[in-house]
Design an enzyme around this catalytic site. Structure first.
Site, mmCIF file in Angstrom:
data_model
loop_
_atom_site.group_PDB
_atom_site.id
_atom_site.type_symbol
_atom_site.label_atom_id
_atom_site.label_comp_id
_atom_site.label_asym_id
_atom_site.label_seq_id
_atom_site.Cartn_x
_atom_site.Cartn_y
_atom_site.Cartn_z
ATOM 1 N N TYR A 181 11.763 31.944 5.176
ATOM 2 C CA TYR A 181 10.479 32.587 5.454
ATOM 3 C C TYR A 181 10.323 32.904 6.933
ATOM 4 O O TYR A 181 10.740 32.137 7.801
ATOM 5 C CB TYR A 181 9.328 31.673 5.031
ATOM 6 C CG TYR A 181 9.131 31.589 3.537
ATOM 7 C CD1 TYR A 181 9.062 32.747 2.752
ATOM 8 C CD2 TYR A 181 8.989 30.359 2.908
ATOM 9 C CE1 TYR A 181 8.866 32.667 1.376
ATOM 10 C CE2 TYR A 181 8.781 30.269 1.531
ATOM 11 C CZ TYR A 181 8.723 31.432 0.778
ATOM 12 O OH TYR A 181 8.526 31.342 -0.565
ATOM 13 N N LYS A 208 0.849 -1.202 0.000
ATOM 14 C CA LYS A 208 0.000 0.000 0.000
ATOM 15 C C LYS A 208 0.882 1.249 0.000
ATOM 16 O O LYS A 208 2.078 1.169 0.319
ATOM 17 C CB LYS A 208 -0.907 -0.009 1.240
ATOM 18 C CG LYS A 208 -0.170 0.039 2.575
ATOM 19 C CD LYS A 208 -1.092 -0.315 3.741
ATOM 20 C CE LYS A 208 -0.348 -0.286 5.066
ATOM 21 N NZ LYS A 208 -1.150 -0.902 6.162
HETATM 22 C C1 LIG Z 1 -0.306 -1.843 6.948
HETATM 23 C C2 LIG Z 1 -0.800 -3.133 7.445
HETATM 24 C C3 LIG Z 1 0.076 -4.217 7.651
HETATM 25 C C4 LIG Z 1 1.586 -4.116 7.562
HETATM 26 O O1 LIG Z 1 2.108 -3.808 8.832
HETATM 27 P P1 LIG Z 1 3.703 -3.665 9.052
HETATM 28 O O2 LIG Z 1 3.824 -3.246 10.470
HETATM 29 O O3 LIG Z 1 4.143 -2.599 8.106
HETATM 30 O O4 LIG Z 1 4.305 -4.978 8.746
HETATM 31 C C5 LIG Z 1 -0.473 -5.453 7.970
HETATM 32 N N1 LIG Z 1 -1.811 -5.589 8.127
HETATM 33 C C6 LIG Z 1 -2.673 -4.561 7.994
HETATM 34 C C7 LIG Z 1 -4.132 -4.787 8.211
HETATM 35 C C8 LIG Z 1 -2.202 -3.284 7.655
HETATM 36 O O5 LIG Z 1 -3.062 -2.266 7.544
#
Ligand SMILES: *Cc1c(COP(=O)(O)O)cnc(C)c1O
Length: 368
Positions: free
Chosen positions: A264, A38
């Site tokens: 700034y 993701k």
């Molecule tokens: C993002 C996510 C993961 C991954 O978790 P990590 O700590 O990055 O390994 C796993 N399961 C779900 C449901 C997530 O939203």
């Protein structure tokens, strides 16, 4: 590695392979591995990362939204893709592109069954998400009877997996809570399996879950941050290699007198005769204002140059007094030293946030 001539995020696929193999070495032979890609594969490059992992025979991918799954399908990814947080408005697209929804409430379950029936699907794979203590998304333990009564009315869907998510798997002070989540999950899984009459795949562990709860891997694990090089503890970080390195260059050097201000709102005032460097990266690229005013720093050679004044949209300034460097020289934000985790700590945040924040404006370079 070639010296940067502009702001770039280097993606090291060898490091990714190393991390994948390290995490895999923690699993039983028959435990499946889902790679979480993701948010552009945690800010790196979802297409290249997914293709590379597909070649390494990863079992599953997960994304948060349907749009991310569509992008992977467009890029030719054929591995199953779990969509963790789909919305009903996108269900037709999700089905068209063979993406698999996480369903987490009565409303979304019924909406998906309607969409799958409308699309004349039978046994379309769905994943049931249960809340075991994170209190974010998920059915409750006592929803199992309701879910099974709904599923008995339709052939449109079939439960491919049942899963949950740990709230504090990296936190040793929360072991009791995590154990309780795992036990609750087991009891839910038993009930669902009984009422369905077939065993869906079970999964609960994220990266820290893989590393800290080896008895809670079930049929599959879901790893995100570990693949990108972070294990949520100093000990585990030693075994993992950061995949992304953020680099830039010095655009211009200024010599300023005592009392002159930089940037700034004149937020920085020189305390003597000083040398500053302007770098072509700003808050629109993902280096937020919280890194300004001498919180964050860049590395030039082996020297640290603090970010001074307010971070601008497209650039920021650093104090290079006493550092031997020239216009055009490379500067490092994070990579192996400092790591993204160490860089993030200067602004009181975590690796997850800084690596996913690097905007699409920054050029990605894939190192093979
Ligand atoms: C993002 C996510 C993961 C991954 O978790 P990590 O700590 O990055 O390994 C796993 N399961 C779900 C449901 C997530 O939203």
């Amino acid at each position: 590695m070639p010296k940067a001539k502009e702001t770039v995020l280097e993606i090291d696929l060898k490091a990714l392979k190393h991390n994948f193999e390290y995490l895999k070495s923690k699993l039983q032979n028959n435990t499946k591995i889902l790679a979480v890609v993701k948010a552009f594969a945690y800010g790196s490059d979802a297409n290249d990362i997914a293709h590379f992992l597909q070649n390494l025979k990863v079992d599953y991918f997960a994304v948060a939204y349907v749009k991310e799954g569509v992008a992977l399908r467009d890029a030719g990814i054929t591995t199953p893709i779990l969509v963790l947080h789909p919305q009903a408005v996108n269900f037709k697209t999700l089905i068209d592109r063979c993406l698999e929804p996480s369903l987490y409430s009565a409303k979304i379950l019924n909406e998906f069954i309607a969409a799958a029936s409308e699309a004349k699907q039978t046994h379309y794979p769905i994943h049931l998400k249960f809340n075991t203590g994170l209190n974010r998304l998920g059915f409750w333990e006592n929803d199992v009877d309701y879910i099974s009564s709904v599923l008995k009315t339709t052939q449109a869907v079939k439960v491919k997996s049942v899963f949950s998510h740990l709230a504090a798997s990296e936190d040793f002070d929360e072991q009791d809570f995590t154990r309780h989540q795992i036990e609750t999950f087991k009891s839910i899984a038993d009930n669902v399996t009984k009422s369905l009459g077939y065993p869906p795949m079970l999964h609960i562990a994220n990266t820290s879950g893989i590393l800290n709860y080896p008895d809670a891997h079930f049929d599959m694990v879901r790893t995100g941050i570990g693949l990108y090089g972070f294990g949520n503890s100093e000990e585990e970080n030693k075994h993992l290699l950061p995949v992304a390195t953020l680099k830039s260059v010095i655009s211009q050097i200024h010599l300023i007198e005592k009392g002159e201000t930089v940037g700034y709102n004149r937020a920085y005032t020189s305390s003597g005769f000083e040398k500053t460097a302007t770098i072509p990266i700003g808050h629109a690229d993902g280096i937020g204002r919280q890194y300004g005013n001498q919180k964050g720093f860049v590395t030039i050679g082996d020297k640290k140059a603090p970010i001074i004044g307010n971070v601008c949209m497209d650039m920021l300034m650093v104090n290079i007094t006493g550092i031997d460097c020239r216009e055009g020289d490379e500067v490092i934000f994070f990579g192996t030293n400092p790591t993204a985790s160490e860089f993030a700590a200067t602004a009181h945040t975590i690796s997850y946030e800084i690596i996913t924040a690097i905007s699409q404006r920054v050029k990605r370079i894939i190192l093979k």
